[in-house]
Design a protein around this motif. Structure first.
Motif, PDB file in Angstrom:
ATOM      1  N   LYS B 117       0.820  -1.216   0.000  1.00 12.18           N
ATOM      2  CA  LYS B 117       0.000   0.000   0.000  1.00 12.18           C
ATOM      3  C   LYS B 117       0.856   1.269   0.000  1.00 12.18           C
ATOM      4  O   LYS B 117       0.407   2.332  -0.425  1.00 12.18           O
ATOM      5  N   TYR B 118       2.088   1.164   0.473  1.00 15.93           N
ATOM      6  CA  TYR B 118       2.954   2.345   0.497  1.00 15.93           C
ATOM      7  C   TYR B 118       3.505   2.695  -0.882  1.00 15.93           C
ATOM      8  O   TYR B 118       4.141   3.718  -1.061  1.00 15.93           O
ATOM      9  N   HIS B 125      -5.170   8.830   4.751  1.00 16.30           N
ATOM     10  CA  HIS B 125      -4.251   9.942   5.046  1.00 16.30           C
ATOM     11  C   HIS B 125      -3.041   9.487   5.856  1.00 16.30           C
ATOM     12  O   HIS B 125      -1.972  10.105   5.788  1.00 16.30           O
ATOM     13  N   LYS B 126      -3.195   8.393   6.601  1.00 21.20           N
ATOM     14  CA  LYS B 126      -2.052   7.934   7.408  1.00 21.20           C
ATOM     15  C   LYS B 126      -0.995   7.284   6.520  1.00 21.20           C
ATOM     16  O   LYS B 126       0.205   7.453   6.758  1.00 21.20           O
ATOM     17  N   VAL B 127      -1.453   6.574   5.496  1.00 22.06           N
ATOM     18  CA  VAL B 127      -0.492   5.991   4.549  1.00 22.06           C
ATOM     19  C   VAL B 127       0.212   7.120   3.785  1.00 22.06           C
ATOM     20  O   VAL B 127       1.435   7.095   3.611  1.00 22.06           O
ATOM     21  N   VAL B 128      -0.566   8.113   3.378  1.00 24.03           N
ATOM     22  CA  VAL B 128       0.048   9.243   2.656  1.00 24.03           C
ATOM     23  C   VAL B 128       1.066   9.941   3.562  1.00 24.03           C
ATOM     24  O   VAL B 128       2.157  10.326   3.120  1.00 24.03           O
ATOM     25  N   GLY B 129       0.720  10.093   4.831  1.00 18.27           N
ATOM     26  CA  GLY B 129       1.650  10.723   5.771  1.00 18.27           C
ATOM     27  C   GLY B 129       2.962   9.960   5.853  1.00 18.27           C
ATOM     28  O   GLY B 129       4.051  10.556   5.809  1.00 18.27           O
ATOM     29  N   LEU B 130       2.877   8.637   5.930  1.00 25.49           N
ATOM     30  CA  LEU B 130       4.115   7.837   6.006  1.00 25.49           C
ATOM     31  C   LEU B 130       4.872   7.862   4.673  1.00 25.49           C
ATOM     32  O   LEU B 130       6.110   7.865   4.657  1.00 25.49           O
ATOM     33  N   ILE B 186       7.061  19.238   7.001  1.00 24.97           N
ATOM     34  CA  ILE B 186       6.147  19.036   8.132  1.00 24.97           C
ATOM     35  C   ILE B 186       4.704  18.939   7.651  1.00 24.97           C
ATOM     36  O   ILE B 186       3.956  18.068   8.085  1.00 24.97           O
ATOM     37  N   VAL B 187       4.341  19.820   6.724  1.00 30.51           N
ATOM     38  CA  VAL B 187       2.959  19.769   6.213  1.00 30.51           C
ATOM     39  C   VAL B 187       2.673  18.404   5.603  1.00 30.51           C
ATOM     40  O   VAL B 187       1.608  17.816   5.832  1.00 30.51           O
ATOM     41  N   GLY B 188       3.629  17.871   4.833  1.00 31.26           N
ATOM     42  CA  GLY B 188       3.412  16.591   4.164  1.00 31.26           C
ATOM     43  C   GLY B 188       3.245  15.440   5.139  1.00 31.26           C
ATOM     44  O   GLY B 188       2.155  14.854   5.240  1.00 31.26           O
ATOM     45  N   PRO B 189       4.293  15.104   5.892  1.00 35.78           N
ATOM     46  CA  PRO B 189       4.166  13.940   6.760  1.00 35.78           C
ATOM     47  C   PRO B 189       3.219  14.165   7.946  1.00 35.78           C
ATOM     48  O   PRO B 189       2.292  13.392   8.155  1.00 35.78           O
ATOM     49  N   MET B 190       3.463  15.226   8.703  1.00 39.56           N
ATOM     50  CA  MET B 190       2.712  15.381   9.952  1.00 39.56           C
ATOM     51  C   MET B 190       1.367  16.068   9.731  1.00 39.56           C
ATOM     52  O   MET B 190       0.387  15.738  10.411  1.00 39.56           O
ATOM     53  N   GLY B 191       1.331  17.010   8.793  1.00 40.68           N
ATOM     54  CA  GLY B 191       0.050  17.643   8.485  1.00 40.68           C
ATOM     55  C   GLY B 191      -0.950  16.620   7.991  1.00 40.68           C
ATOM     56  O   GLY B 191      -2.081  16.544   8.472  1.00 40.68           O
ATOM     57  N   ASN B 192      -0.518  15.825   7.017  1.00 43.54           N
ATOM     58  CA  ASN B 192      -1.449  14.845   6.459  1.00 43.54           C
ATOM     59  C   ASN B 192      -1.793  13.747   7.454  1.00 43.54           C
ATOM     60  O   ASN B 192      -2.927  13.293   7.520  1.00 43.54           O
ATOM     61  N   TYR B 193      -0.811  13.308   8.217  1.00 46.44           N
ATOM     62  CA  TYR B 193      -1.066  12.198   9.134  1.00 46.44           C
ATOM     63  C   TYR B 193      -1.907  12.648  10.334  1.00 46.44           C
ATOM     64  O   TYR B 193      -2.872  11.986  10.706  1.00 46.44           O
ATOM     65  N   LYS B 506       3.327   6.683  17.620  1.00 45.78           N
ATOM     66  CA  LYS B 506       1.921   6.522  17.204  1.00 45.78           C
ATOM     67  C   LYS B 506       1.852   6.063  15.745  1.00 45.78           C
ATOM     68  O   LYS B 506       0.980   5.275  15.376  1.00 45.78           O
ATOM     69  N   MET B 507       2.774   6.563  14.925  1.00 43.42           N
ATOM     70  CA  MET B 507       2.732   6.224  13.502  1.00 43.42           C
ATOM     71  C   MET B 507       3.132   4.777  13.253  1.00 43.42           C
ATOM     72  O   MET B 507       2.598   4.113  12.364  1.00 43.42           O
ATOM     73  N   THR B 508       4.118   4.313  14.012  1.00 39.01           N
ATOM     74  CA  THR B 508       4.673   2.984  13.725  1.00 39.01           C
ATOM     75  C   THR B 508       4.356   1.956  14.801  1.00 39.01           C
ATOM     76  O   THR B 508       4.550   0.762  14.574  1.00 39.01           O
ATOM     77  N   GLY B 509       3.923   2.431  15.970  1.00 41.69           N
ATOM     78  CA  GLY B 509       3.682   1.499  17.075  1.00 41.69           C
ATOM     79  C   GLY B 509       4.963   1.067  17.764  1.00 41.69           C
ATOM     80  O   GLY B 509       4.944   0.137  18.567  1.00 41.69           O
ATOM     81  N   ARG B 510       6.068   1.726  17.456  1.00 43.59           N
ATOM     82  CA  ARG B 510       7.349   1.356  18.065  1.00 43.59           C
ATOM     83  C   ARG B 510       8.055   2.587  18.617  1.00 43.59           C
ATOM     84  O   ARG B 510       7.989   3.660  18.018  1.00 43.59           O
ATOM     85  N   MET B 511       8.732   2.391  19.753  1.00 42.94           N
ATOM     86  CA  MET B 511       9.476   3.497  20.367  1.00 42.94           C
ATOM     87  C   MET B 511      10.843   3.627  19.725  1.00 42.94           C
ATOM     88  O   MET B 511      11.496   2.617  19.431  1.00 42.94           O
ATOM     89  N   MET B 512      11.282   4.849  19.552  1.00 44.98           N
ATOM     90  CA  MET B 512      12.662   5.074  19.100  1.00 44.98           C
ATOM     91  C   MET B 512      13.591   4.847  20.289  1.00 44.98           C
ATOM     92  O   MET B 512      13.254   5.189  21.433  1.00 44.98           O
TER      93      MET B 512
END
Lengths: 218, 654
Positions: B117-118, B125-130, B186-193, B506-512
């Motif tokens: 899907k990517y 919108h979450k896929v588009v954000g990623l 920022i608008v692209g990844p975080m704005g959309n997501y 939140k986006m990936t379900g994993r901690m950095m």
């Protein structure tokens, strides 16, 4: 809770949520149409800025040597057709609000035809110009206007055609219901789209008048 | 209508669902290699390129000026134009408009699961954000490599790696890639997501336009990079005429690339603005909108209204190159100053297109890690709108040296200095929130605080630069270069990193990983300052931008700056290493709300379902009532979960 399962979306919704999302959608079509006009205004403002900037600068006295002018017959014809399309769209919407769908469809199909003729004339005009594109500041900005106007007409005719085609497909969904009076989602979205499209054509006619004055009259 | 907090208990099925789409799925949309995806987009892009080149040569190949010049700009332009059209056809962006044109009901886009899907045109919108996250990181990585090449050349005061022509090509490509990336970072990844999640919406207003904005953004990247095989362009990222007019075929890539990315920017801004206006959840009044959403709204307004001017400027440049008009040719009635005006009418708002979302991220993060309400929320929101409005009235300060009427200088000096007032509002909001706070020094917070340090230096030097006498003295030198790197990289990029570390769980379900993250932060912060602060001095000592040689006595400072730049580059490798380590090598599952945030985006399930919220939430207050006794609940999520309420203290992440 017996919410409705939305097959296409894959989750359940209450009627209140359906109504809320539909209102958001109708609002998006309405405000999106206006914002689109705002964007177009800035695009045309850039062209108008170029016109006045080069006219004022008159670099090398080459703004408009020999008062060169694009063929005025074409200019007036294209503008008249754009204005006619806008009038047809406004008239059609007025008739639609009265509940006469057929009048609206006839008006918009006629608008498709008149705008296609305008598009054809706008392209044809480029083959009859009495100057080269780079002959002067005037000729350059005129070519810029031609390109933008072709794009505008393509967008406008697409919007007209897809809206009227939608109204014809909609008959299956609405049955005998009048799209102007129906509260079904399709009809509400359709009305918002018609309003935005009509507004856009009014804008096209107004901007056409401005650039007619700049390029053919002044 | 608003949805009551008391949920209906009995509902009859209604036919109110808009039957916009049939359930049929076209063969181009079916999962599998025959469907439309990145691969078909690349193939059709190449076919379009070849066809466009042939068409351009067929139309204009016989003109004398083409034969005499030995290059055919029209063929180059048509090649790129049809490549982009082929790309959009291949990815499936044109299916919907063509279906409508042919009078058919658009077909339902299927829900594609898994990795594929990517690589598709998707409406989530979450896929588009990623997708945007990967896209902007690719931009940043390639632009960063070019920066390393620049600093490598500047290790020596004379030529030692590249000739002057290659050097300016690299500088130009670096600047253009980075500026284009920065408009969307920022608008692209975080704005959309996150905007739909933060306003309690289940989707974007126009998901197809959103997906279009991403895929055309990628096409723009390829178009700008196509300048290199064409011999590059010698103008820097500003593309000034008359150098633009004299440049070779690489200039077409620059002009068309800007126009293509401009379309993406307009589409993204348009969609996000309409979404924020119309799709806010019940109860989310304007005074409850998260501050990040305010910043994105202000940015979207700038994207929507300023970018058409850039598009027009690019169109005129392309017409000069292909149709032989003379917009920017003074000898034939044009003016090179026309480009400068149009470019900067977009270009200065663009600075705020980059800065505002960064301010929004840090203002969003500060209350979470200080456990205090955001200080003067309304001042922050009005500051953002004020910056957006004023940014349309300052562009002429870029032309102080370029022949502007001297009588106009004080006016634009004044407007430029005025804009520091709303910017100062936002800065003071940050300081007010930090005041007497018990700060949790998590990695997002460190990046957020670094922004204030860096932007203070960038902002104060900006006030100097708006002053005409200083501007005359340092114009075109490394002082200016350092100033805008402090604002854009020191501001925006640090905010981007803050946002990534904050929201990636939140986006990936994993901690950095925190340890590698700390190494990343400190190396990036230290080497950023060690790279760019000496450039203020280098600039004051007279080194001009975009010139590959310099005075021998400046070598020490330049070498120091270059070595710091290499280490700064290495700090980004640490980030990529952390990303790989935390996502794939040793993933640690993230809790649903690791930072104890009150934001709506953290209240939905993890992983976030496609429809975002089980029930549309009813918002009851803004999400900044941290540590307030008796604070109202933030929202009723309408599920079995209790309403979201503030806590008196925050807990550390797991």
């Amino acid at each position: 809770m017996t919410d409705m399962y939305n097959k296409s979306k894959g989750y359940t919704e209450t009627p209140e949520e359906i109504e809320y999302e539909l209102r958001a959608k109708v609002g998006s079509v309405w405000s999106g149409g206006r914002l689109f006009i705002g964007m177009y205004t800035f695009l045309l403002a850039a062209l108008a800025f170029a016109y006045f900037y080069l006219r004022t600068a008159n670099s090398g006295l080459q703004w408009r040597p020999h008062n060169m002018t694009a063929p005025t017959a074409f200019g007036w014809s294209i503008f008249a057709l754009e204005a006619l399309t806008a009038v047809l769209a406004i008239y059609g919407q007025w008739r639609l609000r009265k509940g006469v769908v057929l009048d609206w469809q006839v008006a918009v199909w006629t608008g498709v035809l008149t705008s296609l003729v305008a598009l054809f004339l706008q392209i044809w005009e480029t083959t009859t110009l009495p100057f080269y594109p780079g002959a002067s500041g005037y000729s350059s900005t005129f070519i810029g206007w031609v390109v933008i106007n072709i794009a505008t007409l393509v967008v406008g005719v697409y919007w007209l055609e897809t809206t009227v085609a939608r109204s014809m497909r909609m008959r299956k969904e609405l049955g005998k219901d009048n799209p102007e009076l129906s509260s079904v989602a399709t009809a509400r979205l359709f009305r918002a789209n018609v309003a935005s499209m009509t507004y856009f054509w009014g804008f096209v006619a107004l901007s056409g008048a401005l650039f007619l004055a700049l390029f053919y009259i002044l | 209508m608003t949805i009551s907090a008391e949920r209906p208990t009995e509902v009859a099925a209604s036919s109110a669902t808009p039957p916009m789409q049939s359930g049929r799925v076209g063969w181009t949309q079916r999962p599998g290699w025959m469907s439309q995806h990145l691969g078909t987009a690349i193939v059709l892009g190449i076919v379009g390129y070849l066809f466009g080149h042939w068409l351009g040569n067929a139309i204009t190949g016989n003109y004398a000026y083409v034969q005499n010049s030995g290059q055919n700009s029209a063929a180059n332009f048509f090649a790129l134009l049809f490549a982009v059209v082929g790309w959009l056809l291949g990815i499936g962006a044109l299916n919907y408009p063509f279906a409508k044109l042919l009078g058919r009901e658009p077909k339902q886009e299927p829900t594609v699961e898994g990795w594929s899907k990517y690589f598709r045109y998707t409406l989530d919108h979450k896929v588009v954000g990623l997708q945007y996250v990967v896209g902007v990181l690719l931009f940043m990585f390639t632009g960063g490599l070019l920066a390393m090449a620049i600093r490598a050349e500047l290790l020596s005061p004379t030529t030692h790696l590249f000739g002057p022509g290659t050097y300016i090509e690299i500088v130009s490509e670096h600047g253009t890639i980075m500026m284009m990336m920065a408009t969307s970072i920022i608008v692209g990844p975080m704005g959309n997501y996150f905007v739909p999640l933060m306003i309690g919406s289940r989707k974007m207003a126009f998901p197809r336009i959103e997906a279009f904005s991403f895929w055309i953004f990628v096409a723009g990247y390829a178009v700008i990079f196509s300048a290199l095989p064409y011999g590059g362009f010698p103008t820097g990222w500003t593309g000034y005429a008359p150098l633009q007019t004299q440049a070779g075929p690489g200039m077409i890539s620059y002009l068309f690339g800007f126009a293509v990315i401009g379309m993406g920017m307009m589409a993204a801004g348009f969609n996000i603005a309409v979404t924020i206006i119309n799709n806010r959840a019940p109860g989310m009044t304007w005074s409850r909108v998260p501050i990040f959403v305010w910043s994105i709204l202000a940015t979207a307004a700038l994207l929507t209204l300023a970018t058409p001017t850039l598009f027009a400027a690019g169109l005129f440049g392309i017409l000069d190159k292909t149709a032989q008009t003379a917009f920017y040719v003074s000898e034939h009635g044009g003016s090179s100053y026309l480009w400068e005006n149009l470019f900067w009418f977009f270009g200065h708002p663009e600075v705020y297109i980059m800065a505002l979302p960064g301010f929004g991220i840090v203002a969003e993060i500060l209350p979470v890690f200080t456990r205090k309400p955001l200080f003067a929320y309304k001042v922050a929101a009005s500051g953002m709108i004020g910056v957006a409005l004023l940014s349309f009235f300052v562009w002429q300060h870029h032309l102080f040296q370029s022949g502007i009427n001297p009588d106009m200088r004080p006016l634009f000096m004044l407007t430029t200095e005025l804009i520091s007032i709303p910017t100062g509002f936002i800065f003071l909001v940050g300081m007010g929130t930090l005041y007497r706070a018990k700060i949790r020094f998590e990695i997002p917070m460190l990046f957020a605080m670094a922004l204030f340090f860096n932007f203070l230096i960038g902002g104060v030097t900006g006030v100097f630069l708006s002053d005409v006498p200083v501007n005359v003295t340092v114009h075109g030198g490394f002082f200016v270069l350092s100033h805008f790197h402090y604002t854009i990289m020191g501001g925006l990029l640090f905010a981007f990193m803050a946002g990534l570390y904050y929201w990636l769980p939140k986006m990936t379900g994993r901690m950095m990983n925190k340890k590698i993250g700390l190494w990343h932060f400190w190396t990036m912060f230290i080497f950023f300052n060690l790279t760019f602060f000496p450039m203020f001095i280098i600039g004051l000592l007279g080194q001009p931008r975009r010139v590959f040689t310099y005075a021998k006595n400046l070598q020490g400072l330049n070498d120091f700056s270059s070595i710091s730049a290499f280490l700064l580059g290495a700090s980004f490798l640490l980030f990529f290493a952390n990303l790989m380590y935390s996502m794939y090598i040793k993933p640690v599952k993230a809790p649903a709300n690791p930072w104890d945030s009150l934001g709506l985006e953290w209240q939905t399930a993890s992983p976030i379902p496609e429809y975002n919220f089980e029930r549309i939430p009813v918002v009851m207050s803004d999400p900044y009532h941290y540590s307030e006794v008796g604070a109202p609940p933030v929202a009723d999520l309408g599920t079995s979960a209790p309403p979201v309420v503030s806590t008196t203290s925050g807990s550390s992440p797991a």
